[in-house]
Design a protein around this motif. Structure first.
Motif, mmCIF file in Angstrom:
data_model
loop_
_atom_site.group_PDB
_atom_site.id
_atom_site.type_symbol
_atom_site.label_atom_id
_atom_site.label_comp_id
_atom_site.label_asym_id
_atom_site.label_seq_id
_atom_site.Cartn_x
_atom_site.Cartn_y
_atom_site.Cartn_z
ATOM 1 N N GLN A 1 47.439 -13.040 5.549
ATOM 2 C CA GLN A 1 48.851 -12.984 5.151
ATOM 3 C C GLN A 1 49.243 -14.055 4.136
ATOM 4 O O GLN A 1 50.363 -14.041 3.642
ATOM 5 C CB GLN A 1 49.734 -13.119 6.394
ATOM 6 C CG GLN A 1 49.677 -11.925 7.331
ATOM 7 C CD GLN A 1 50.473 -12.129 8.607
ATOM 8 O OE1 GLN A 1 50.737 -13.269 9.022
ATOM 9 N NE2 GLN A 1 50.866 -11.032 9.248
ATOM 10 N N ASP A 2 48.336 -14.982 3.844
ATOM 11 C CA ASP A 2 48.628 -16.078 2.911
ATOM 12 C C ASP A 2 48.620 -15.549 1.476
ATOM 13 O O ASP A 2 47.563 -15.278 0.900
ATOM 14 C CB ASP A 2 47.581 -17.187 3.079
ATOM 15 C CG ASP A 2 47.971 -18.464 2.347
ATOM 16 O OD1 ASP A 2 48.764 -18.388 1.378
ATOM 17 O OD2 ASP A 2 47.473 -19.543 2.728
ATOM 18 N N SER A 3 49.784 -15.391 0.892
ATOM 19 C CA SER A 3 49.893 -14.825 -0.459
ATOM 20 C C SER A 3 49.306 -15.742 -1.523
ATOM 21 O O SER A 3 48.920 -15.292 -2.604
ATOM 22 C CB SER A 3 51.360 -14.532 -0.789
ATOM 23 O OG SER A 3 52.135 -15.719 -0.712
ATOM 24 N N GLY A 4 49.201 -17.049 -1.230
ATOM 25 C CA GLY A 4 48.684 -17.991 -2.214
ATOM 26 C C GLY A 4 47.203 -17.826 -2.496
ATOM 27 O O GLY A 4 46.713 -18.278 -3.532
ATOM 28 N N ILE A 5 46.466 -17.197 -1.580
ATOM 29 C CA ILE A 5 45.019 -17.021 -1.772
ATOM 30 C C ILE A 5 44.630 -15.543 -1.760
ATOM 31 O O ILE A 5 43.461 -15.214 -1.595
ATOM 32 C CB ILE A 5 44.228 -17.771 -0.677
ATOM 33 C CG1 ILE A 5 44.674 -17.311 0.720
ATOM 34 C CG2 ILE A 5 44.378 -19.279 -0.826
ATOM 35 C CD1 ILE A 5 43.803 -17.858 1.840
ATOM 36 N N ARG A 6 45.614 -14.683 -1.960
ATOM 37 C CA ARG A 6 45.328 -13.250 -1.863
ATOM 38 C C ARG A 6 44.315 -12.788 -2.911
ATOM 39 O O ARG A 6 43.444 -11.964 -2.637
ATOM 40 C CB ARG A 6 46.630 -12.461 -1.984
ATOM 41 C CG ARG A 6 46.477 -10.973 -1.665
ATOM 42 C CD ARG A 6 47.799 -10.383 -1.248
ATOM 43 N NE ARG A 6 48.282 -10.966 -0.005
ATOM 44 C CZ ARG A 6 49.575 -11.001 0.352
ATOM 45 N NH1 ARG A 6 50.496 -10.507 -0.463
ATOM 46 N NH2 ARG A 6 49.933 -11.531 1.499
ATOM 47 N N SER A 7 44.414 -13.336 -4.114
ATOM 48 C CA SER A 7 43.475 -12.944 -5.173
ATOM 49 C C SER A 7 42.050 -13.323 -4.808
ATOM 50 O O SER A 7 41.110 -12.556 -5.054
ATOM 51 C CB SER A 7 43.863 -13.609 -6.505
ATOM 52 O OG SER A 7 45.123 -13.165 -6.945
ATOM 53 N N GLN A 8 41.886 -14.518 -4.205
ATOM 54 C CA GLN A 8 40.543 -14.925 -3.788
ATOM 55 C C GLN A 8 40.007 -14.019 -2.682
ATOM 56 O O GLN A 8 38.842 -13.629 -2.692
ATOM 57 C CB GLN A 8 40.550 -16.375 -3.282
ATOM 58 C CG GLN A 8 40.823 -17.405 -4.354
ATOM 59 C CD GLN A 8 42.276 -17.832 -4.384
ATOM 60 O OE1 GLN A 8 43.163 -16.995 -4.594
ATOM 61 N NE2 GLN A 8 42.535 -19.105 -4.178
ATOM 62 N N ILE A 9 40.878 -13.672 -1.725
ATOM 63 C CA ILE A 9 40.455 -12.810 -0.621
ATOM 64 C C ILE A 9 39.990 -11.460 -1.151
ATOM 65 O O ILE A 9 38.933 -10.941 -0.754
ATOM 66 C CB ILE A 9 41.606 -12.622 0.396
ATOM 67 C CG1 ILE A 9 41.935 -13.953 1.078
ATOM 68 C CG2 ILE A 9 41.229 -11.572 1.439
ATOM 69 C CD1 ILE A 9 43.158 -13.894 1.970
ATOM 70 N N ILE A 10 40.767 -10.885 -2.047
ATOM 71 C CA ILE A 10 40.409 -9.577 -2.617
ATOM 72 C C ILE A 10 39.108 -9.668 -3.397
ATOM 73 O O ILE A 10 38.223 -8.802 -3.280
ATOM 74 C CB ILE A 10 41.553 -9.057 -3.521
ATOM 75 C CG1 ILE A 10 42.790 -8.759 -2.678
ATOM 76 C CG2 ILE A 10 41.114 -7.815 -4.286
ATOM 77 C CD1 ILE A 10 44.029 -8.425 -3.491
ATOM 78 N N ALA A 11 38.966 -10.742 -4.179
ATOM 79 C CA ALA A 11 37.749 -10.901 -4.980
ATOM 80 C C ALA A 11 36.513 -11.032 -4.104
ATOM 81 O O ALA A 11 35.493 -10.359 -4.339
ATOM 82 C CB ALA A 11 37.885 -12.124 -5.889
#
Length: 491
Positions: free
Chosen positions: A266-276
């Motif tokens: 749920q942390d929007s600040g690291i969402r791009s890293q999670i998706i990558a």
């Protein structure tokens, strides 16, 4: 390289890494390839066991289904093991958990050894489930334990030992699977029991090593125990710089709880890293590497490789994988992450296209089979030396300490879940699509190459905060993959 070796031999660090490896990722590698050589014998065992119970032989589809369950059950166990990492690491520490997972693996090995005498393929399923649980939990904790015991300047390099022992386990499974060793019909249960012997070694050796220094200080606040653990692992010294860094991080993270998996997602600040990380991991797992490792005997048999030479060719696969892993370990800090990802996925895509063409030639000459085997070997080297070798370093670079357990749990759940599905359905995909199944894998390699080029920044030498900013720039501008980025990668 000499300086790294000197650092490892000042204390017990080299032996520590070896003991963690043989009971951790080595087990996963062995159980991946160890099933390839005896696969026809296990199918015969399923047939004979079924006949003794029902006085008739089962349909081939039933045999394939049972064998697929045997393969995928290991991954199902791994899935449950990976899911339990977050719940047990904070309560019991790292060392105690690894000792517990050793017991699971040893019991699983004993069940596997006695399954033939009991004439029960269900016991093989149970053994694979227990071994998988031990590998899923132990493999994740192994990485956390090693990361929290390593100096900052060596952390990324030493984390790649996980991939090295995975490759070494695969090679060991292929070596012992040779017909001159344990790759014979009356010895298949001993072959699949063999890795449990190394788990016993880990079980006996672990009590002589300290708990992770970082865990002792960050979670327990025990500076004295942390310093003693560092000295036992890395040799004499005060290690005040390392301790001061941990104390500063502990003070900065005061009041910051270790993220749960749900909070992490749920942390929007690291969402791009999670998706990558999720996409890169999926492309690695669905590139066909696992299928080739597990079903290499059947794949090479369909490629018209002589049966008596298949096990020696798969041994060549294992050797090339180990060499590629060693190379990746040596160059990852020089080349950076992005070139290895992009180059690896691109060559993998090309190899799978060529393999599909070779397998569909009409009336092929005898040399075509060996050429196909060589293409498989290049593919395996690119996986191990590229995306697979970089993946753990990319996770380590992209997330703060409080995110690491959740990141490892998510990565483990995804890896084992995909492994379970692939192990169950690949025999049917292979039967339905034949050699064209490699085109399906090639699509995931192409996706990995395109995603790495456009949406993954270089993370080498950058803090998680800097990496987060780079991901945001990529998401907004989409121009971070230009010339300046590649110039930075080469430094």
């Amino acid at each position: 390289m000499d300086s790294i070796f000197r650092e490892l031999t000042r204390g017990k660090a080299l032996m520590f890494i070896l003991i963690l490896g043989i009971g951790g990722s080595f087990q996963t590698g062995f159980h991946n390839t160890g099933m390839s050589s005896p696969s026809p014998y296990i199918k015969n065992f399923i047939n004979s066991s079924w006949y003794e119970r029902y006085d008739e032989y089962p349909p081939s589809a039933t045999v394939n289904l049972i064998f697929g369950v045997i393969i995928s059950t290991y991954a199902v166990g791994g899935l449950f093991g990976a899911a339990s990492v977050k719940f047990v690491t904070g309560k019991f520490g790292r060392k105690k958990i690894l000792i517990g997972t050793c017991l699971f693996s040893v019991v699983g090995g004993v069940i596997m050894l006695t399954s033939k005498k009991a004439n029960s393929f269900e016991m093989i399923v149970a053994a694979r489930l227990m071994n998988g649980f031990g590998a899923g939990l132990g493999g994740s904790v192994q990485q956390i334990y090693l990361m929290e015991s390593s100096p900052k300047q060596l952390r990324s390099t030493l984390m790649l030992s996980n991939v090295f022992f995975l490759s070494l386990g695969k090679l060991s499974g292929q070596v012992l699977g040779l017909s001159v060793l344990l790759g014979r019909e009356h010895l298949w249960n001993i072959l699949l029991f063999a890795p449990a012997c190394l788990v016993v070694v880990q079980l006996l050796a672990l009590p002589f090593f300290p708990e992770a220094p970082r865990y002792l200080l960050m979670d327990g606040g025990d500076i004295v125990a942390c310093r003693k653990a560092l000295q036992r692992l890395w040799g004499p010294g005060e290690y005040q710089v390392e301790i001061d860094e941990m104390l500063a991080e502990r003070a900065a993270s005061k009041g910051v709880q270790v993220k749960s998996l749900l909070e992490f997602l749920q942390d929007s600040g690291i969402r791009s890293q999670i998706i990558a990380i999720a996409i890169i991991s999926a492309c690695i797992q669905l590139s066909g590497m696992s299928a080739i490792s597990i079903f290499s005997f059947d794949i090479l048999n369909k490629a018209a490789v002589p049966v008596d030479q298949i096990r020696y060719i798969t041994l060549g696969f294992g050797v090339s994988e180990v060499l590629a892993t060693i190379t990746s370990t040596l160059i990852v800090e020089r080349s950076g992450r992005k070139p290895l990802l992009l180059g690896g996925f691109s060559i993998m895509f090309t190899m799978l296209l060529l393999i599909t063409i070779m397998l569909n030639l009409k009336n092929p000459a005898p040399w075509v089979a060996y050429c196909t085997a060589a293409l498989f070997m290049i593919f395996i080297m690119c996986v191990s030396g590229g995306p697979s070798g970089v993946n753990m370093a990319l996770i380590n670079d992209s997330f703060e300490q409080s995110h690491h357990p959740a990141a490892m749990t998510l990565n483990g759940l995804q890896r084992w879940g995909q492994f379970a599905v692939l192990g169950l359905v690949f025999p049917f995909i292979n039967e339905g699509l034949g050699s064209y199944c490699f085109l399906l894998f090639a699509c995931f390699c192409l996706l990995g190459a395109l995603y790495s080029f456009f949406l993954v920044p270089e993370t080498k030498g950058k803090s998680p905060k800097e990496v987060s900013q780079q991901f945001k720039r990529l998401a907004v501008g989409g121009k971070f993959f230009g010339r300046n980025q590649f110039m930075e990668t080469r430094l």
